[in-house]
Design a protein around this motif. Structure first.
Motif, PDB file in Angstrom:
ATOM      1  N   LYS A 181       2.415 -24.169  -0.250  1.00 44.28           N
ATOM      2  CA  LYS A 181       3.279 -25.356  -0.297  1.00 44.28           C
ATOM      3  C   LYS A 181       3.887 -25.630   1.077  1.00 44.28           C
ATOM      4  O   LYS A 181       3.994 -26.786   1.502  1.00 44.28           O
ATOM      5  CB  LYS A 181       4.377 -25.153  -1.341  1.00 44.28           C
ATOM      6  CG  LYS A 181       3.852 -25.152  -2.771  1.00 44.28           C
ATOM      7  CD  LYS A 181       4.929 -24.764  -3.766  1.00 44.28           C
ATOM      8  CE  LYS A 181       4.350 -24.710  -5.169  1.00 44.28           C
ATOM      9  NZ  LYS A 181       5.308 -24.171  -6.156  1.00 44.28           N
ATOM     10  N   ARG A 182       4.309 -24.577   1.756  1.00 43.88           N
ATOM     11  CA  ARG A 182       4.879 -24.741   3.093  1.00 43.88           C
ATOM     12  C   ARG A 182       3.865 -25.363   4.049  1.00 43.88           C
ATOM     13  O   ARG A 182       4.178 -26.290   4.803  1.00 43.88           O
ATOM     14  CB  ARG A 182       5.329 -23.384   3.640  1.00 43.88           C
ATOM     15  CG  ARG A 182       6.572 -22.820   2.978  1.00 43.88           C
ATOM     16  CD  ARG A 182       6.771 -21.373   3.370  1.00 43.88           C
ATOM     17  NE  ARG A 182       7.967 -20.801   2.773  1.00 43.88           N
ATOM     18  CZ  ARG A 182       8.242 -19.504   2.766  1.00 43.88           C
ATOM     19  NH1 ARG A 182       7.407 -18.641   3.320  1.00 43.88           N
ATOM     20  NH2 ARG A 182       9.349 -19.070   2.212  1.00 43.88           N
ATOM     21  N   MET A 183       2.625 -24.831   4.021  1.00 43.69           N
ATOM     22  CA  MET A 183       1.591 -25.325   4.935  1.00 43.69           C
ATOM     23  C   MET A 183       1.218 -26.770   4.616  1.00 43.69           C
ATOM     24  O   MET A 183       1.043 -27.590   5.523  1.00 43.69           O
ATOM     25  CB  MET A 183       0.347 -24.439   4.855  1.00 43.69           C
ATOM     26  CG  MET A 183       0.552 -23.033   5.406  1.00 43.69           C
ATOM     27  SD  MET A 183       1.109 -23.028   7.118  1.00 43.69           S
ATOM     28  CE  MET A 183      -0.226 -23.904   7.889  1.00 43.69           C
ATOM     29  N   ALA A 184       1.083 -27.086   3.326  1.00 49.24           N
ATOM     30  CA  ALA A 184       0.704 -28.445   2.924  1.00 49.24           C
ATOM     31  C   ALA A 184       1.786 -29.451   3.322  1.00 49.24           C
ATOM     32  O   ALA A 184       1.483 -30.537   3.831  1.00 49.24           O
ATOM     33  CB  ALA A 184       0.467 -28.496   1.412  1.00 49.24           C
ATOM     34  N   LEU A 185       3.046 -29.075   3.111  1.00 44.06           N
ATOM     35  CA  LEU A 185       4.143 -29.976   3.475  1.00 44.06           C
ATOM     36  C   LEU A 185       4.246 -30.126   4.990  1.00 44.06           C
ATOM     37  O   LEU A 185       4.513 -31.226   5.502  1.00 44.06           O
ATOM     38  CB  LEU A 185       5.465 -29.449   2.905  1.00 44.06           C
ATOM     39  CG  LEU A 185       6.684 -30.359   3.127  1.00 44.06           C
ATOM     40  CD1 LEU A 185       6.436 -31.741   2.530  1.00 44.06           C
ATOM     41  CD2 LEU A 185       7.938 -29.734   2.514  1.00 44.06           C
ATOM     42  N   ALA A 186       4.033 -29.033   5.725  1.00 43.57           N
ATOM     43  CA  ALA A 186       4.057 -29.095   7.188  1.00 43.57           C
ATOM     44  C   ALA A 186       2.995 -30.069   7.699  1.00 43.57           C
ATOM     45  O   ALA A 186       3.249 -30.883   8.603  1.00 43.57           O
ATOM     46  CB  ALA A 186       3.829 -27.702   7.781  1.00 43.57           C
ATOM     47  N   LEU A 187       1.801 -30.005   7.094  1.00 46.39           N
ATOM     48  CA  LEU A 187       0.706 -30.891   7.507  1.00 46.39           C
ATOM     49  C   LEU A 187       1.020 -32.334   7.135  1.00 46.39           C
ATOM     50  O   LEU A 187       0.710 -33.263   7.898  1.00 46.39           O
ATOM     51  CB  LEU A 187      -0.600 -30.440   6.845  1.00 46.39           C
ATOM     52  CG  LEU A 187      -1.904 -30.959   7.453  1.00 46.39           C
ATOM     53  CD1 LEU A 187      -2.003 -30.579   8.926  1.00 46.39           C
ATOM     54  CD2 LEU A 187      -3.099 -30.415   6.687  1.00 46.39           C
ATOM     55  N   LEU A 188       1.650 -32.537   5.963  1.00 45.32           N
ATOM     56  CA  LEU A 188       2.019 -33.895   5.547  1.00 45.32           C
ATOM     57  C   LEU A 188       3.056 -34.490   6.504  1.00 45.32           C
ATOM     58  O   LEU A 188       2.934 -35.645   6.929  1.00 45.32           O
ATOM     59  CB  LEU A 188       2.581 -33.875   4.125  1.00 45.32           C
ATOM     60  CG  LEU A 188       3.059 -35.231   3.594  1.00 45.32           C
ATOM     61  CD1 LEU A 188       1.895 -36.197   3.458  1.00 45.32           C
ATOM     62  CD2 LEU A 188       3.774 -35.084   2.251  1.00 45.32           C
TER      63      LEU A 188
ATOM     64  N   LYS B 249      13.670 -22.475   3.956  1.00 43.12           N
ATOM     65  CA  LYS B 249      14.818 -22.775   3.091  1.00 43.12           C
ATOM     66  C   LYS B 249      14.395 -23.581   1.870  1.00 43.12           C
ATOM     67  O   LYS B 249      14.975 -23.451   0.793  1.00 43.12           O
ATOM     68  CB  LYS B 249      15.882 -23.537   3.882  1.00 43.12           C
ATOM     69  CG  LYS B 249      16.589 -22.697   4.928  1.00 43.12           C
ATOM     70  CD  LYS B 249      17.585 -23.535   5.724  1.00 43.12           C
ATOM     71  CE  LYS B 249      18.256 -22.698   6.810  1.00 43.12           C
ATOM     72  NZ  LYS B 249      19.170 -23.508   7.641  1.00 43.12           N
ATOM     73  N   LEU B 250      13.380 -24.429   2.066  1.00 42.82           N
ATOM     74  CA  LEU B 250      12.923 -25.297   0.977  1.00 42.82           C
ATOM     75  C   LEU B 250      12.155 -24.516  -0.080  1.00 42.82           C
ATOM     76  O   LEU B 250      12.325 -24.732  -1.283  1.00 42.82           O
ATOM     77  CB  LEU B 250      12.037 -26.406   1.543  1.00 42.82           C
ATOM     78  CG  LEU B 250      11.671 -27.544   0.588  1.00 42.82           C
ATOM     79  CD1 LEU B 250      12.907 -28.283   0.132  1.00 42.82           C
ATOM     80  CD2 LEU B 250      10.704 -28.509   1.281  1.00 42.82           C
ATOM     81  N   PHE B 251      11.289 -23.594   0.365  1.00 44.45           N
ATOM     82  CA  PHE B 251      10.504 -22.766  -0.558  1.00 44.45           C
ATOM     83  C   PHE B 251      10.877 -21.309  -0.340  1.00 44.45           C
ATOM     84  O   PHE B 251      10.365 -20.652   0.568  1.00 44.45           O
ATOM     85  CB  PHE B 251       8.997 -22.966  -0.338  1.00 44.45           C
ATOM     86  CG  PHE B 251       8.536 -24.383  -0.510  1.00 44.45           C
ATOM     87  CD1 PHE B 251       8.475 -24.962  -1.765  1.00 44.45           C
ATOM     88  CD2 PHE B 251       8.187 -25.158   0.595  1.00 44.45           C
ATOM     89  CE1 PHE B 251       8.062 -26.277  -1.923  1.00 44.45           C
ATOM     90  CE2 PHE B 251       7.779 -26.463   0.452  1.00 44.45           C
ATOM     91  CZ  PHE B 251       7.712 -27.032  -0.818  1.00 44.45           C
ATOM     92  N   VAL B 252      11.799 -20.819  -1.152  1.00 45.59           N
ATOM     93  CA  VAL B 252      12.330 -19.464  -0.997  1.00 45.59           C
ATOM     94  C   VAL B 252      11.557 -18.513  -1.891  1.00 45.59           C
ATOM     95  O   VAL B 252      11.343 -18.781  -3.073  1.00 45.59           O
ATOM     96  CB  VAL B 252      13.836 -19.412  -1.357  1.00 45.59           C
ATOM     97  CG1 VAL B 252      14.383 -18.005  -1.166  1.00 45.59           C
ATOM     98  CG2 VAL B 252      14.610 -20.408  -0.502  1.00 45.59           C
ATOM     99  N   GLU B 253      11.126 -17.370  -1.317  1.00 48.45           N
ATOM    100  CA  GLU B 253      10.416 -16.362  -2.097  1.00 48.45           C
ATOM    101  C   GLU B 253      11.395 -15.510  -2.888  1.00 48.45           C
ATOM    102  O   GLU B 253      12.521 -15.268  -2.463  1.00 48.45           O
ATOM    103  CB  GLU B 253       9.586 -15.454  -1.170  1.00 48.45           C
ATOM    104  CG  GLU B 253       8.471 -16.192  -0.466  1.00 48.45           C
ATOM    105  CD  GLU B 253       7.683 -15.288   0.443  1.00 48.45           C
ATOM    106  OE1 GLU B 253       8.191 -14.201   0.783  1.00 48.45           O
ATOM    107  OE2 GLU B 253       6.558 -15.651   0.805  1.00 48.45           O
ATOM    108  N   GLU B 254      10.959 -15.073  -4.059  1.00 46.19           N
ATOM    109  CA  GLU B 254      11.804 -14.235  -4.906  1.00 46.19           C
ATOM    110  C   GLU B 254      11.971 -12.856  -4.298  1.00 46.19           C
ATOM    111  O   GLU B 254      11.068 -12.313  -3.689  1.00 46.19           O
ATOM    112  CB  GLU B 254      11.172 -14.077  -6.301  1.00 46.19           C
ATOM    113  CG  GLU B 254      11.088 -15.392  -7.063  1.00 46.19           C
ATOM    114  CD  GLU B 254      10.464 -15.179  -8.426  1.00 46.19           C
ATOM    115  OE1 GLU B 254      10.427 -14.025  -8.896  1.00 46.19           O
ATOM    116  OE2 GLU B 254      10.014 -16.171  -9.014  1.00 46.19           O
ATOM    117  N   LYS B 255      13.179 -12.292  -4.469  1.00 49.04           N
ATOM    118  CA  LYS B 255      13.449 -10.943  -3.989  1.00 49.04           C
ATOM    119  C   LYS B 255      14.072 -10.137  -5.118  1.00 49.04           C
ATOM    120  O   LYS B 255      14.966 -10.596  -5.802  1.00 49.04           O
ATOM    121  CB  LYS B 255      14.401 -10.968  -2.783  1.00 49.04           C
ATOM    122  CG  LYS B 255      13.771 -11.571  -1.535  1.00 49.04           C
ATOM    123  CD  LYS B 255      14.708 -11.488  -0.358  1.00 49.04           C
ATOM    124  CE  LYS B 255      14.063 -12.068   0.894  1.00 49.04           C
ATOM    125  NZ  LYS B 255      14.966 -12.020   2.064  1.00 49.04           N
TER     126      LYS B 255
END
Length: 590
Positions: A259-266, A333-339
């Protein structure tokens, strides 16, 4: 929704082919072109033999290096999708940073413009069908060789042959179509036409699922006079946006990294498109000026479109290269991984990564380390210790004696939910790419599976040991208490030493610490050391204590032995060396 849309598109395609026989060459050309791109992508995967993956892992530590790698690798491989797959796989396996991955993908946007140059130069200026057929013939022949490198070369030749053949079909199709229908009559001037044809480029790319195919189609239409230059430029802008929409659709149900990569490219392509559209006429003048100085004829609009496409992407790269760190912070910050304290689900195993066996193997190694970390925590609690009390400490013996609190832990429950489940996931995951590995890489995967088994069995061995430690730790008999403290100390020292080996970069230091592990193992043989005989003969412990101590010493011996085996596979360096991206050296003489 997607299924119904595909049915509608198929129906429209059938109608188009029925109504206009000339269009079948254009449609066939697009199909052959896309097949060629897929063959080239698969071919480079086989031909590179993991070389590309190793280069990517070592060449993304700075923004300049990652962008340069994206430009060069995509220009050579002619596949931005292959680069994206590898980058997202490595990002999911945490082999490269998000900023490095974004740099590579942004660079690949410039590298993919090489496709337009190939189409506009080779496709429009020479009889590429004459080149296509020999490439296809030799490509098919090479595919029957046993060597994967030769098979890969065969796929590359086959793919390139199909790409050239597809361009030839599209060019002939537009030439034939011009006799009956003049598509240039639908040209729209000014910004109205720009916006309309940007939308055409977006829709075409979403339908075809390939910006390269959309651009190839546009260049052949432009070269045959079926579309005007400004409208073709607008389609090229729309194609760049369209390719990010397809990436977003795929990432919507994927992991946070995708999701991060796709949004960065968009963000990259959309903002670049807006800036270029606003200043389009100025940019067209710049392209005309540059065209003269690079030897492009004034009326060679196909080559000028390729030049525009390159300048367009370079402009975007110049704009965004300075903002990659801020973009990374925003995306994190937009896509936070679970911890979680204990992560009972996998951290590194992503089904997208199996498309790149090299990355999948690295991800499996990282997940095995994750499994070990979970196990070392439960092993510590089973011997009534918290890891922060002894890890990195010099006086572990004293830390053991001072830790007398009973830690309540259901080992069976922990084993089922956090050890066995991870172990099962690792084994299942490895089945998806094991057949794509060869030689040392495949043997190393088997070693990792063995390490997982040893970790699981080490945890199982602590169940009875935990019960007796909690019992005798509170005993009034100091002799039996000392013996169990000795067992606790040996296991704690083993975990601590393995932790030091894990973090050490000094080969001599690692080898010296591996000798310590042998000593801990020998010290637990209460029969060989004669301690059990002295304890029984001098009646310091009773017979029941003695048999329990013998059994628990055996359990502890097995635990330490299995932990040593795990350390050998994951961290200990010796004379036998395997190269696995970063230097993986496994000791065989421990």
């Amino acid at each position: 929704m997607k299924k119904y849309l595909s049915y509608i598109l198929l129906a429209l395609l059938c109608y188009l082919l029925y109504e206009n026989a000339d269009s079948k060459f254009i449609v066939a050309g697009v199909g052959i072109f896309i097949i060629g791109m897929h063959f080239m992508e698969d071919g480079f995967k086989l031909f590179s033999g993991g070389t590309l993956e190793k280069i990517i892992t070592k060449s993304t530590d700075t923004t300049f290096k990652s962008i340069s790698l994206g430009v060069v690798s995509t220009a050579i491989l002619q596949s931005s999708s292959l680069i994206s797959i590898i980058v997202i796989s490595f990002l999911s396996a945490k082999l490269i940073t998000l900023s490095g991955a974004i740099g590579v993908v942004f660079g690949s946007n410039v590298g993919t413009t090489a496709t337009a140059w190939i189409v506009s130069y080779f496709g429009m200026k020479i009889n590429i069908e004459a080149l296509a057929l020999p490439m296809i013939i030799f490509g098919v022949i090479f595919r029957f060789y046993k060597s994967k490198s030769v098979q890969g070369m065969g796929n590359v030749l086959l793919g390139l042959g199909f790409v050239f053949l597809g361009i030839g079909y599209m060019k002939d199709g537009f030439e034939d179509l011009k006799q009956g229908i003049d598509l240039s009559q639908y040209a729209v001037e000014g910004y109205k036409g720009i916006f309309i044809y940007i939308l055409v480029g977006i829709v075409a790319t979403v339908i075809i699922q390939s910006s390269s195919a959309t651009l190839a189609l546009t260049i052949t239409a432009l070269a045959t006079g079926q579309i005007i230059y400004l409208n073709a430029i607008a389609i090229a802008i729309g194609a760049n946006i369209g390719t990010t929409i397809t990436a977003l659709m795929g990432a919507a149900v994927s992991n946070s990294n995708s999701k991060r990569m796709a949004l960065a490219l968009l963000i990259f392509n959309s903002i670049t498109a807006v800036v270029v559209t606003v200043f389009l006429y100025y940019l067209v003048d710049i392209v005309d000026y540059l065209a003269v100085h690079v030897g492009i004829n004034e009326d060679d609009f196909a080559m000028k479109l390729s030049l525009f496409h390159t300048v367009f992407n370079i402009v975007g790269l110049l704009i965004f290269s300075f903002f990659i760190p801020k973009l990374v912070n925003f995306l994190k910050k937009l896509f936070v991984e679970e911890k979680e304290a204990y992560i009972q689900k996998t951290k590194y195993l992503d089904m997208e990564v199996v498309a790149v066996p090299f990355a999948a193997l690295k991800a499996t190694r990282k997940e095995t380390i994750h499994l070990y970390d979970n196990a070392s925590e439960v092993l510590s609690h089973a011997i009534m210790l918290h890891r922060h009390r002894y890890l990195g400490k010099t006086d572990i013996s004293n830390a053991v004696k001072e830790s007398t609190d009973i830690i309540e832990l259901n080992i069976e429950d922990f084993y089922q939910t956090r050890i066995k489940s991870l172990y099962s996931d690792i084994i299942d995951y490895s089945t998806y790419f094991i057949n794509d590995l060869e030689g040392e890489d495949r043997n190393y995967l088997y070693d990792l599976r063995s390490a997982c088994r040893d970790i699981a069995e080490a945890v199982k061995n602590t169940e009875e040991l935990q019960e007796n430690i909690s019992k005798y730790l509170l005993s009034n008999n100091d002799y039996i208490k000392d013996e169990y403290n000795y067992i606790r100390e040996a296991i704690a020292k083993t975990i601590n030493t393995i932790n030091e080996i894990k973090n050490s970069k000094d080969e001599i230091d690692v080898l010296s610490k591996s000798e310590l592990l042998k000593d801990y193992l020998k010290s637990l043989d209460v029969i060989a050391t004669g301690r059990i005989d002295i304890l029984i003969r001098e009646k310091r412990i009773d017979k029941k204590m003695a048999t329990t101590l013998l059994n628990d010493s055996s359990h502890a011996y097995n635990i330490i032995n299995k932990l040593i085996n795990v350390a050998k596979i994951l961290w200990i360096e010796d004379s036998t060396v395997k190269q696995l991206g970063e230097d993986y050296e496994a000791g065989k003489n421990l």
